[in-house]
Scaffold this active site. Structure first.
Site, short mmCIF file in Angstrom:
data_model
loop_
_atom_site.label_atom_id
_atom_site.label_comp_id
_atom_site.label_asym_id
_atom_site.label_seq_id
_atom_site.Cartn_x
_atom_site.Cartn_y
_atom_site.Cartn_z
CE LYS A 1 -3.70 4.75 -1.28
NZ LYS A 1 -4.78 5.26 -2.16
CE1 TYR B 1 -4.12 1.93 0.86
CE2 TYR B 1 -2.71 3.08 2.44
CZ TYR B 1 -3.90 2.98 1.74
OH TYR B 1 -4.85 3.96 1.92
P1 NAI Z 1 -13.39 2.18 1.12
O1 NAI Z 1 -12.86 0.78 1.18
O2 NAI Z 1 -14.45 2.57 2.10
O3 NAI Z 1 -13.92 2.50 -0.36
C1 NAI Z 1 -13.14 2.16 -1.47
C2 NAI Z 1 -13.91 2.42 -2.74
O4 NAI Z 1 -13.12 1.96 -3.84
C3 NAI Z 1 -15.23 1.66 -2.80
O5 NAI Z 1 -16.18 2.46 -3.47
C4 NAI Z 1 -14.88 0.46 -3.65
O6 NAI Z 1 -16.00 -0.06 -4.32
C5 NAI Z 1 -13.89 1.08 -4.63
N1 NAI Z 1 -13.03 0.07 -5.25
C6 NAI Z 1 -12.14 -0.76 -4.63
N2 NAI Z 1 -11.57 -1.58 -5.55
C7 NAI Z 1 -12.10 -1.25 -6.75
C8 NAI Z 1 -11.90 -1.74 -8.07
N3 NAI Z 1 -11.08 -2.77 -8.35
N4 NAI Z 1 -12.62 -1.19 -9.08
C9 NAI Z 1 -13.49 -0.17 -8.81
N5 NAI Z 1 -13.70 0.33 -7.59
C10 NAI Z 1 -13.02 -0.21 -6.57
O7 NAI Z 1 -12.13 3.12 1.22
P2 NAI Z 1 -11.98 4.64 1.76
O8 NAI Z 1 -11.56 4.56 3.17
O9 NAI Z 1 -13.15 5.44 1.38
O10 NAI Z 1 -10.68 5.09 0.93
C11 NAI Z 1 -10.77 5.80 -0.30
C12 NAI Z 1 -9.37 6.14 -0.74
O11 NAI Z 1 -8.71 6.90 0.28
C13 NAI Z 1 -8.48 4.92 -0.98
O12 NAI Z 1 -7.63 5.14 -2.07
C14 NAI Z 1 -7.70 4.81 0.30
O13 NAI Z 1 -6.47 4.14 0.09
C15 NAI Z 1 -7.51 6.27 0.64
N6 NAI Z 1 -7.21 6.52 2.03
C16 NAI Z 1 -8.10 6.19 3.02
C17 NAI Z 1 -7.79 6.45 4.32
C18 NAI Z 1 -8.73 6.14 5.44
O14 NAI Z 1 -8.35 6.36 6.60
N7 NAI Z 1 -9.93 5.66 5.20
C19 NAI Z 1 -6.50 7.05 4.71
C20 NAI Z 1 -5.66 7.37 3.60
C21 NAI Z 1 -6.01 7.10 2.32
#
Ligand code: NAI
Length: 238
Positions: A150, A146
């Site tokens: 990133k 990851y």
């Molecule tokens: P989440 O797991 O709640 O949502 C992820 C989204 O990406 C979902 O809509 C899912 O359907 C979509 N997704 C995953 N794989 C996919 C694929 N192969 N094709 C199409 N869509 C796909 O994640 P969250 O927490 O909302 O994170 C969003 C972004 O922010 C990510 O890139 C994550 O790495 C980043 N992030 C999140 C943090 C956190 O604390 N939640 C911290 C730092 C970064």
């Protein structure tokens, strides 16, 4: 266009951009949660369309951008938000878990930005906003895959910024800290409480905290900002 719009941070970003007056293309793998969000956006007076895509499939990502441009006539703002984790300590991390995270979290963004660049240059306007993580800045035990993806987003976005600046296309990164979503809820309440105590602002972030940063970078007013990493983490990394 917002990827990973079905839940979490992507859902908040899509809702915010729609409230800002943009017609938003909602992307994730399954249609149902996207249709529900489209309904909410429309009920609030906004405009949205749904497009399903598995971002792990590079040719599907190319087709997605092509179809958005042909259906909508343009693509002004690309928010690459979707991401996954497959955590594990380095010594136990499999090649597959490394590859799948790099594929979804980094390669898909490369393909999406490359495909979006031409239509954006044609329109002499573009905003590419890629969602990284503080993990990409400082690393995190159990997240070698990851963190690599990133950090890769940051180097790639700075390069994109330099290559397309003269064409009116900006590219920036938002690096969230600990944000309350299903991704982090999986860690359990105890871990989240401990994390909140270590954050200078003494709370976890919300999707809206990230959405406001994206809203700024997507705006006309951010036209002189490119190649930047905007960390939104309550002061964790400063
Ligand atoms: P989440 O797991 O709640 O949502 C992820 C989204 O990406 C979902 O809509 C899912 O359907 C979509 N997704 C995953 N794989 C996919 C694929 N192969 N094709 C199409 N869509 C796909 O994640 P969250 O927490 O909302 O994170 C969003 C972004 O922010 C990510 O890139 C994550 O790495 C980043 N992030 C999140 C943090 C956190 O604390 N939640 C911290 C730092 C970064």
């Amino acid at each position: 266009m917002v990827t990973g719009a079905s839940r979490g941070i992507g859902r908040s970003i899509a809702t915010r951009l729609a409230a800002d007056g943009h017609r938003v293309v909602l992307v994730a793998r399954t249609a149902d949660p996207l249709e529900a969000l489209k309904g909410e956006i429309e009920a609030a007076g906004g405009s949205a369309v749904v497009s399903t895509c598995d971002l792990a499939d590079g040719s599907a990502v190319n087709e997605l951008i092509e179809s958005v441009v042909s259906d909508e006539g343009r693509l002004d703002i690309l928010v690459n938000n979707a991401g996954i984790t497959r955590d594990g300590l380095m010594l136990r991390m499999s090649d597959e878990d490394f590859d799948v995270v790099l594929n979804v979290n980094l390669r898909s963004i490369f393909i999406a930005c490359r495909a979006a660049a031409r239509p954006m240059m044609r329109g002499r306007f573009g905003r590419m906003i890629n969602i990284s993580s503080v993990t990409g800045l400082i690393g995190n035990p159990g997240q070698a895959n990851y963190a690599a993806a990133k950090a890769g987003i940051i180097g790639m976005t700075k390069t994109i910024a330099k290559e397309f600046a003269s064409k009116g296309v900006t590219a920036n990164v938002v690096a969230p800290g600990f944000i309350r979503t299903e991704m982090t809820e999986a860690l359990g309440a105890g871990v989240l409480e401990e994390a909140a105590k270590r954050i200078p602002l003494k709370r976890l972030g919300e999707g809206d905290d990230i959405a406001h940063a994206v809203s700024f970078l997507a705006s006309e007013g951010a036209g002189y900002v490119t190649g930047q990493v905007l960390t939104v983490d309550g002061g964790m990394v400063c």
